[in-house]
Scaffold this motif. Structure first.
Motif, mmCIF file in Angstrom:
data_model
loop_
_atom_site.group_PDB
_atom_site.id
_atom_site.type_symbol
_atom_site.label_atom_id
_atom_site.label_comp_id
_atom_site.label_asym_id
_atom_site.label_seq_id
_atom_site.Cartn_x
_atom_site.Cartn_y
_atom_site.Cartn_z
ATOM 1 N N SER A 22 11.145 17.340 9.449
ATOM 2 C CA SER A 22 12.032 17.847 8.401
ATOM 3 C C SER A 22 12.008 19.369 8.350
ATOM 4 O O SER A 22 13.034 20.007 8.092
ATOM 5 N N VAL A 23 10.855 19.955 8.582
ATOM 6 C CA VAL A 23 10.757 21.413 8.627
ATOM 7 C C VAL A 23 11.603 21.952 9.781
ATOM 8 O O VAL A 23 12.329 22.948 9.631
ATOM 9 N N LEU A 24 11.533 21.287 10.922
ATOM 10 C CA LEU A 24 12.348 21.688 12.065
ATOM 11 C C LEU A 24 13.832 21.544 11.738
ATOM 12 O O LEU A 24 14.642 22.427 12.059
ATOM 13 N N TRP A 26 15.200 21.754 8.811
ATOM 14 C CA TRP A 26 15.541 22.835 7.887
ATOM 15 C C TRP A 26 15.717 24.157 8.626
ATOM 16 O O TRP A 26 16.657 24.906 8.347
ATOM 17 N N LEU A 27 14.838 24.441 9.577
ATOM 18 C CA LEU A 27 14.930 25.689 10.330
ATOM 19 C C LEU A 27 16.242 25.751 11.115
ATOM 20 O O LEU A 27 16.933 26.775 11.108
ATOM 21 N N LEU A 28 16.574 24.674 11.794
ATOM 22 C CA LEU A 28 17.803 24.650 12.586
ATOM 23 C C LEU A 28 19.035 24.792 11.692
ATOM 24 O O LEU A 28 19.970 25.537 12.013
ATOM 25 N N THR A 30 19.155 26.179 8.716
ATOM 26 C CA THR A 30 19.172 27.522 8.130
ATOM 27 C C THR A 30 19.684 28.546 9.126
ATOM 28 O O THR A 30 20.486 29.432 8.778
ATOM 29 N N VAL A 31 19.245 28.441 10.367
ATOM 30 C CA VAL A 31 19.720 29.361 11.406
ATOM 31 C C VAL A 31 21.222 29.198 11.600
ATOM 32 O O VAL A 31 21.971 30.188 11.682
ATOM 33 N N ARG A 32 21.674 27.947 11.640
ATOM 34 C CA ARG A 32 23.105 27.697 11.845
ATOM 35 C C ARG A 32 23.929 28.271 10.701
ATOM 36 O O ARG A 32 24.963 28.925 10.916
ATOM 37 N N SER A 34 23.108 30.711 8.714
ATOM 38 C CA SER A 34 23.023 32.166 8.756
ATOM 39 C C SER A 34 23.982 32.752 9.794
ATOM 40 O O SER A 34 24.562 33.827 9.582
ATOM 41 N N GLU A 184 20.968 18.488 3.240
ATOM 42 C CA GLU A 184 20.697 19.817 2.711
ATOM 43 C C GLU A 184 19.838 19.662 1.463
ATOM 44 O O GLU A 184 19.826 18.602 0.828
#
Length: 327
Positions: A22-24, A26-28, A30-32, A34, A184
């Motif tokens: 889930s952390v991964l 979220w990171l992906l 968030t990057v997308r 941004s 999200e």
């Protein structure tokens, strides 16, 4: 409901073993996001308003019944709406304008249902921008586009975001996929225009929508009728089959057997082995079963009804759109 889904909503401890994934996720995500926010990825503005109807969780939230109601409401407000949809589970190389000649295998079950019930033009494509442009090209009378389940498709700029949540199941354990059911985080709801809770109150919602059984429709013989209080078998391949079960019971029928399959399940005759008539299914499932439907099979048509406070808020936002676009 799968074992994993039950774990999300029953908040089982073993779901949290998936937290690193889930952390991964979220990171992906968030990057997308941004990349779009800082204009490193292109997003596109259409010449007509775009209203997104989506959710932040997987599974059924009542999005399709709301969209059908919304199409009718938009017409009453003087708009000519069209719909774009991904077409879940189908392979489409170029945008397709859904017609009565298409099957659910070609364009997806929800787009086919939306086209038949709404009377609006529906275009299917995994690329929402291409779908919207094609819709306007083929149907120049359209002056507002509904993006079905397009909340996370940021390449298409939008004027209004409407999010539906399940008022009974809520947001599960509040975690992102796969630890929980969310695409999200709940904080996303603070930045949308309207949050609608389906079939129950929710603290994060602006109001409630009810979904009521409207009528039983036979799949084969139009003159078939089912007596009130009859005992039936039910089958469903939707995101929240328990809601369908409650609707059947609320309509006054008794349930003998139930068979629940995955959302968007590609039905075949074999899925009905062991079930007896009369048999009830959802309207979304019925569009996939017409070619092998038998006497005694029915679908339960439902009607969404947002409460008056939600309708007032929608009217205000549509009036603002009208002034912004000079309608």
């Amino acid at each position: 409901m799968t074992v994993l889904e039950r774990g999300w909503y029953e908040k089982r401890w073993w779901c949290y073993l998936l937290a690193p994934f889930s952390v991964l996720f979220w990171l992906l995500a968030t990057v997308r996001l941004s990349l779009f926010r800082f204009k490193l990825k292109a997003s596109y503005r259409l010449p007509v308003p775009v209203v997104v109807v989506g959710n932040i969780s997987v599974g059924g939230t009542g999005k399709t019944p709301f969209t059908l109601w919304f199409c009718q409401f938009l017409r009453q407000q003087g708009f000519t709406p069209g719909i774009i949809s991904r077409g879940y589970g189908v392979k489409i190389a170029a945008p397709v304008l859904v017609s009565a000649q298409h099957s659910a295998l070609e364009v997806g079950d929800e787009p086919l249902l939306l086209a038949e019930r709404s009377g609006c033009p529906v275009v299917v494509s995994p690329n929402r921008v291409e779908a919207a442009r094609y819709l306007l090209q083929q149907c120049p009378q359209v002056n507002l586009i509904i993006s079905d389940d397009g909340l996370q498709h940021y390449a298409l700029q939008r004027d209004i975001e409407i999010v539906l949540i399940d008022g009974q199941r809520g947001l599960g354990n509040g975690w992102l996929l796969p630890t929980g059911p969310l695409r999200e985080l709940p904080a996303r709801l603070k930045h949308v225009d309207l949050v609608i809770a389906n079939s129950g109150q929710h603290e994060l919602a602006d109001g409630v929508m009810t979904v009521q059984a409207e009528r039983l429709v036979p799949l084969t013989l139009p003159e078939q009728r089912l007596p009130e209080g009859a005992t039936v078998d039910i089958i469903a391949g939707i995101g929240n089959p328990q809601r369908f079960e409650r609707s059947v019971l609320a309509a006054g029928y008794q349930i003998k057997q139930r068979r629940f399959l995955a959302d968007h399940h590609p039905f075949s005759q074999a899925d009905f082995n062991g079930l007896t008539t009369p048999l009830l299914m959802t309207e979304k499932d019925a569009v996939k079963c017409r070619s092998f439907a038998q006497a005694g099979w029915y679908y339960l048509a439902v009607q969404a009804q947002p409460e008056s406070a939600l309708i007032s808020k929608l009217t205000e936002k549509l009036n603002l759109l009208r002034s912004q676009y000079g309608y």
